[in-house]
Design an enzyme around this catalytic site. Structure first.
Site, PDB file in Angstrom:
ATOM      1  CG  ASN A   9      34.771  29.458  40.055  1.00  0.00           C
ATOM      2  OD1 ASN A   9      35.330  28.490  40.580  1.00  0.00           O
ATOM      3  ND2 ASN A   9      34.730  29.643  38.750  1.00  0.00           N
ATOM      4  CD1 TRP A  10      36.423  30.674  46.364  1.00  0.00           C
ATOM      5  CD2 TRP A  10      36.862  29.069  47.856  1.00  0.00           C
ATOM      6  NE1 TRP A  10      35.880  31.068  47.567  1.00  0.00           N
ATOM      7  CE2 TRP A  10      36.134  30.101  48.505  1.00  0.00           C
ATOM      8  CE3 TRP A  10      37.257  27.953  48.597  1.00  0.00           C
ATOM      9  CZ2 TRP A  10      35.795  30.039  49.853  1.00  0.00           C
ATOM     10  CZ3 TRP A  10      36.916  27.889  49.947  1.00  0.00           C
ATOM     11  CH2 TRP A  10      36.193  28.927  50.563  1.00  0.00           C
ATOM     12  CE  LYS A  11      37.673  31.673  38.106  1.00  0.00           C
ATOM     13  NZ  LYS A  11      38.012  32.640  37.070  1.00  0.00           N
ATOM     14  CG  HIS A  96      34.035  29.049  34.610  1.00  0.00           C
ATOM     15  ND1 HIS A  96      35.225  29.441  34.036  1.00  0.00           N
ATOM     16  CD2 HIS A  96      33.690  30.010  35.494  1.00  0.00           C
ATOM     17  CE1 HIS A  96      35.577  30.596  34.577  1.00  0.00           C
ATOM     18  NE2 HIS A  96      34.672  30.961  35.464  1.00  0.00           N
ATOM     19  CD  GLU A  98      38.724  30.199  34.528  1.00  0.00           C
ATOM     20  OE1 GLU A  98      38.541  29.411  35.475  1.00  0.00           O
ATOM     21  OE2 GLU A  98      38.775  31.444  34.665  1.00  0.00           O
ATOM     22  CD  GLU A 168      31.653  33.792  35.265  1.00  0.00           C
ATOM     23  OE1 GLU A 168      31.932  34.291  36.353  1.00  0.00           O
ATOM     24  OE2 GLU A 168      32.184  32.742  34.852  1.00  0.00           O
ATOM     25  N   GLY A 174      39.161  37.649  35.165  1.00  0.00           N
ATOM     26  CA  GLY A 174      40.546  37.676  35.631  1.00  0.00           C
ATOM     27  C   GLY A 174      41.398  38.746  34.969  1.00  0.00           C
ATOM     28  CB  SER A 214      37.179  42.026  36.745  1.00  0.00           C
ATOM     29  OG  SER A 214      38.175  41.278  36.057  1.00  0.00           O
ATOM     30  N   GLY A 235      35.428  35.432  41.114  1.00  0.00           N
ATOM     31  CA  GLY A 235      36.643  34.624  41.087  1.00  0.00           C
ATOM     32  C   GLY A 235      37.659  35.157  42.088  1.00  0.00           C
ATOM     33  N   GLY A 236      38.648  35.894  41.587  1.00  0.00           N
ATOM     34  CA  GLY A 236      39.769  36.358  42.411  1.00  0.00           C
ATOM     35  C   GLY A 236      39.375  36.984  43.742  1.00  0.00           C
TER      36      GLY A 236
HETATM   37  P1  13P Z   1      37.306  36.962  38.294  1.00  0.00           P
HETATM   38  O1  13P Z   1      36.339  37.529  39.320  1.00  0.00           O
HETATM   39  O2  13P Z   1      38.627  36.595  38.864  1.00  0.00           O
HETATM   40  O3  13P Z   1      37.390  37.837  37.078  1.00  0.00           O
HETATM   41  O4  13P Z   1      36.662  35.565  37.795  1.00  0.00           O
HETATM   42  C1  13P Z   1      35.348  35.525  37.427  1.00  0.00           C
HETATM   43  C2  13P Z   1      34.963  34.105  37.246  1.00  0.00           C
HETATM   44  O5  13P Z   1      35.474  33.425  36.364  1.00  0.00           O
HETATM   45  C3  13P Z   1      33.995  33.520  38.176  1.00  0.00           C
HETATM   46  O6  13P Z   1      33.568  32.274  37.733  1.00  0.00           O
END
Ligand code: 13P
Length: 253
Positions: A9-11, A96, A98, A168, A174, A214, A235-236
């Site tokens: 997920n590149w957000k 998600h 967020e 999640e 994050g 994470s 994510g990251g």
């Molecule tokens: P991180 O891997 O950066 O913690 O993010 C997880 C995420 O929100 C994937 O959708």
């Protein structure tokens, strides 16, 4: 048997050049390794079409990060399932944390989004997970249970074939803090059991349940080794081809 999946997920990261660069790097690095998981990447809307073109002929699939609940109409700034499909996107992330937090997406809205995306024939990666205070107070199982029941448990059994789940825990997104492999396994087994009770063991055993929060090259293998963890939503660490490739290769075969 259910499929292992690693999705990035590149957000809200990367412009078109950076997106193309990352896809090219990923194509090269994934060609050099062996893995059996499905691999998806979810760039931002404006880069989806380019991502679909540049992944054509590879095993990398492209997903969207969100979709609107209406089929079409006067919803300025929004994107429909038909629009996503018209550029070759077949999978969409819904729910998600967020989106729940910053855009106030609640169960009622998410249910509409799920209904529309399913009716349009899309695959959904449905995200959910508890907040830190909910885990600390021991309510994490009941929170997750209601997130799933409120949105998904009215669906027809056949519609579950179009679903992938992503647990999640919000406190792990994050933050650099992950659920321990044992905590992830405990929750994933709880989720699978809920689904088996509602829809039968065949559905429960076929649904892929991803862990997100994470995940890094250093912890992926241990988390993914757990019996009910079928891969990850990253994510990251999905923003760097070497890290994402290492996580893909850590998935179970
Ligand atoms: P991180 O891997 O950066 O913690 O993010 C997880 C995420 O929100 C994937 O959708």
């Amino acid at each position: 048997m259910r499929k292992n999946i690693v999705a990035g997920n590149w957000k809200m990261n990367y412009n078109i050049e950076q997106t193309q660069q990352l896809i090219n790097d990923l194509k090269t690095s994934l060609e050099r390794v062996t893995y059996s998981a499905r691999v998806l990447v979810a760039p931002t809307f404006v880069n989806l079409s380019a991502a679909v073109s540049s992944t054509k002929g590879t095993s990398i699939e492209v997903a969207a990060q969100n979709v609107h609940q209406a089929e079409s109409g006067a919803y300025t700034g929004e994107i429909s399932a038909d629009m996503l499909q018209s550029v070759g996107v077949k999978t969409v992330i819904i729910g998600h944390s967020e989106r729940r937090t910053y855009f106030e997406e609640d169960d009622t809205l998410l249910k509409e989004k799920v209904k529309t995306a399913l009716a349009k024939g899309m695959e959904i990666i449905f995200c959910f997970g508890e907040q830190l205070d909910e885990r600390k107070s021991g309510n994490h199982f009941s929170v997750v249970e209601s997130q799933l029941k409120n949105v998904l448990f009215d669906l027809d059994v056949n519609q579950w074939k179009q679903l992938v789940l992503a647990y999640e825990p919000v406190w792990a997104i994050g933050t650099g803090e992950t659920a321990s492999p044992a905590q992830a396994q405990e929750m994933h087994a709880f989720i699978r059991n809920l689904i088996s009770k509602a829809y039968g063991e065949v559905v429960g055993n076929s649904i892929s349940i991803l862990y997100g929060g994470s995940v890094k090259p250093a912890n992926a293998e241990e988390i993914f080794s757990k019996a009910d963890v079928d891969g990850g939503l990253i994510g990251g660490a999905s923003l760097k081809s070497a890290d994402f490739t290492a996580i893909v290769t850590a998935s179970k075969s």
